[in-house]
Design a protein around this motif. Structure first.
Motif, PDB file in Angstrom:
ATOM      1  N   GLY A  15       0.849  -1.186   0.000  1.00 35.93           N
ATOM      2  CA  GLY A  15       0.000   0.000   0.000  1.00 35.93           C
ATOM      3  C   GLY A  15       0.880   1.229   0.000  1.00 35.93           C
ATOM      4  N   ALA A  16       0.302   2.370   0.378  1.00 34.04           N
ATOM      5  CA  ALA A  16       1.093   3.596   0.431  1.00 34.04           C
ATOM      6  C   ALA A  16       2.278   3.399   1.364  1.00 34.04           C
ATOM      7  N   LEU A  17       3.428   3.946   0.966  1.00 35.84           N
ATOM      8  CA  LEU A  17       4.604   3.830   1.814  1.00 35.84           C
ATOM      9  C   LEU A  17       4.391   4.619   3.105  1.00 35.84           C
ATOM     10  N   PRO A  18       5.012   4.209   4.180  1.00 40.87           N
ATOM     11  CA  PRO A  18       4.871   4.927   5.445  1.00 40.87           C
ATOM     12  C   PRO A  18       5.225   6.406   5.290  1.00 40.87           C
ATOM     13  N   GLU A  19       4.581   7.238   6.097  1.00 36.09           N
ATOM     14  CA  GLU A  19       4.792   8.680   6.030  1.00 36.09           C
ATOM     15  C   GLU A  19       6.276   9.021   6.152  1.00 36.09           C
ATOM     16  N   GLY A  20       6.772   9.838   5.206  1.00 38.05           N
ATOM     17  CA  GLY A  20       8.156  10.283   5.230  1.00 38.05           C
ATOM     18  C   GLY A  20       9.101   9.412   4.439  1.00 38.05           C
ATOM     19  N   VAL A  21       8.758   8.136   4.258  1.00 36.44           N
ATOM     20  CA  VAL A  21       9.656   7.220   3.553  1.00 36.44           C
ATOM     21  C   VAL A  21       9.780   7.596   2.085  1.00 36.44           C
ATOM     22  N   GLU A  22       8.656   7.893   1.417  1.00 35.15           N
ATOM     23  CA  GLU A  22       8.694   8.243  -0.013  1.00 35.15           C
ATOM     24  C   GLU A  22       9.579   9.455  -0.264  1.00 35.15           C
ATOM     25  N   ASP A  23       9.468  10.485   0.579  1.00 31.82           N
ATOM     26  CA  ASP A  23      10.274  11.706   0.403  1.00 31.82           C
ATOM     27  C   ASP A  23      11.756  11.454   0.626  1.00 31.82           C
TER      28      ASP A  23
END
Length: 314
Positions: free
Chosen positions: A219-227
């Motif tokens: 699913g969506a990557l954990p908050e902050g990981v994508e950036d």
């Protein structure tokens, strides 16, 4: 966060990757109960370093649109997926290898597969069946069956890659970023859509994120990981049958860094491959009575996994 706790959390994320791709975290539960851009960035080039003939195949988006439409009326296929990952954080390295081979019928959703996963040297091998009646697994070493608790079925289905259960949707999503790809034909006449570069640019990055959501959490990557993601190299290659436009193979490799914990970058090297065959060929997915009577299990969440790791390390 202390280094030991950090390693535990990272290991929990790695174990969740198994669930994301293949729902093979059932093995743990059972054991616990016995991206051609318009202005490419420097270093990026559309195309691969493979043996494609210098024959233009047309527009990549057109081919991906055809690929998405090619599944109409044909929703049974064979699929072979492999994932290899190496993750290094704070000097600690974990390795994950998963091989999944089987057959899929999209409507109703029925799957029959063999899943072999090796995490840090420990290997599990399962036979798995997903039917309208439930999700059942058999440990191919011990022969023991497990039955997923009914409440877990939505999680199981949500965790599975569109490459597995909704390939038409996957091709539509890739078509939105078709500017990343060159379109050529190989020596055998197959259509080859390819990207190779440093992952810079909107379309290439979108392709990478799409893959990572499959292999790092379902699913969506954990908050902050994508950036936090910084890509060194990425290769994305799709081979389509020139007559039917159906995908034959999909191969993705990537070297990157990302941070699950701020200030603690992880080096990730990843290879994913998908192979399709047996189009339109029916298959049997009969679940034995023994499996239907097997004990129900629940997939542990990250917090529970962390607690399990703590208990095992004590």
């Amino acid at each position: 966060m202390p280094h030991k706790a950090k390693r535990v959390k990272i290991r929990a994320v790695r174990l969740l990757a198994v669930t994301a791709l293949l729902a093979a975290a059932v093995a743990l539960a059972a054991a616990c109960s016995n991206e051609r851009q318009e202005s490419p960035a420097s270093g990026d080039k559309a195309g691969g370093s493979h043996t494609e003939a210098a024959v233009q195949a047309g527009d990549a988006k057109e081919w991906l649109d055809k690929a998405a439409a090619s599944f109409k009326g044909v929703d049974v296929f064979g699929i072979d997926m492999k994932l290899d990952q190496r993750l290094t954080t704070d000097g600690q390295t974990s390795e994950l290898a998963i091989a999944n081979e089987g057959n899929v019928s999209i409507e109703p959703l029925v799957m029959r597969q063999t899943v072999e996963s090796t995490f840090d040297g420990q290997t599990d091998k399962l036979a798995a069946y997903l039917t309208p009646d439930g999700y059942f697994t058999q440990d191919l070493v011990t022969g023991e069956w497990s039955r997923m608790d009914e409440s877990e079925l939505p999680k199981i289905k949500a965790s599975m890659s569109d490459y597995q259960i909704a390939p038409a949707d996957q091709m539509k999503r890739l078509a939105r970023h078709a500017a990343a790809f060159s379109a050529t034909k190989d020596d055998e006449g197959n259509v080859v859509l390819a990207y190779e570069g440093d992952g810079a640019g909107e379309d290439a990055r979108a392709l990478l994120i799409d893959v990572l959501t499959v292999t790092l959490g379902g699913g969506a990557l954990p908050e902050g990981v994508e950036d936090s993601i910084e890509t060194e190299t990425m290769s994305y290659r799709i081979v389509l049958d020139p007559d039917t436009a159906r995908p034959v193979t999909v191969d993705v490799t990537a070297d990157l860094t990302l941070e699950f914990e701020p200030g603690h970058p992880s080096k990730l090297t990843q290879t994913m491959s998908v192979r399709y065959d047996d189009w339109g060929e029916p298959f049997e997915a009969d679940v034995p009575d023994e499996a239907k009577r097997a004990p129900e299990v629940i997939i542990p969440d990250a917090e529970t996994m962390e607690e399990l790791e703590k208990l095992l390390e004590e």
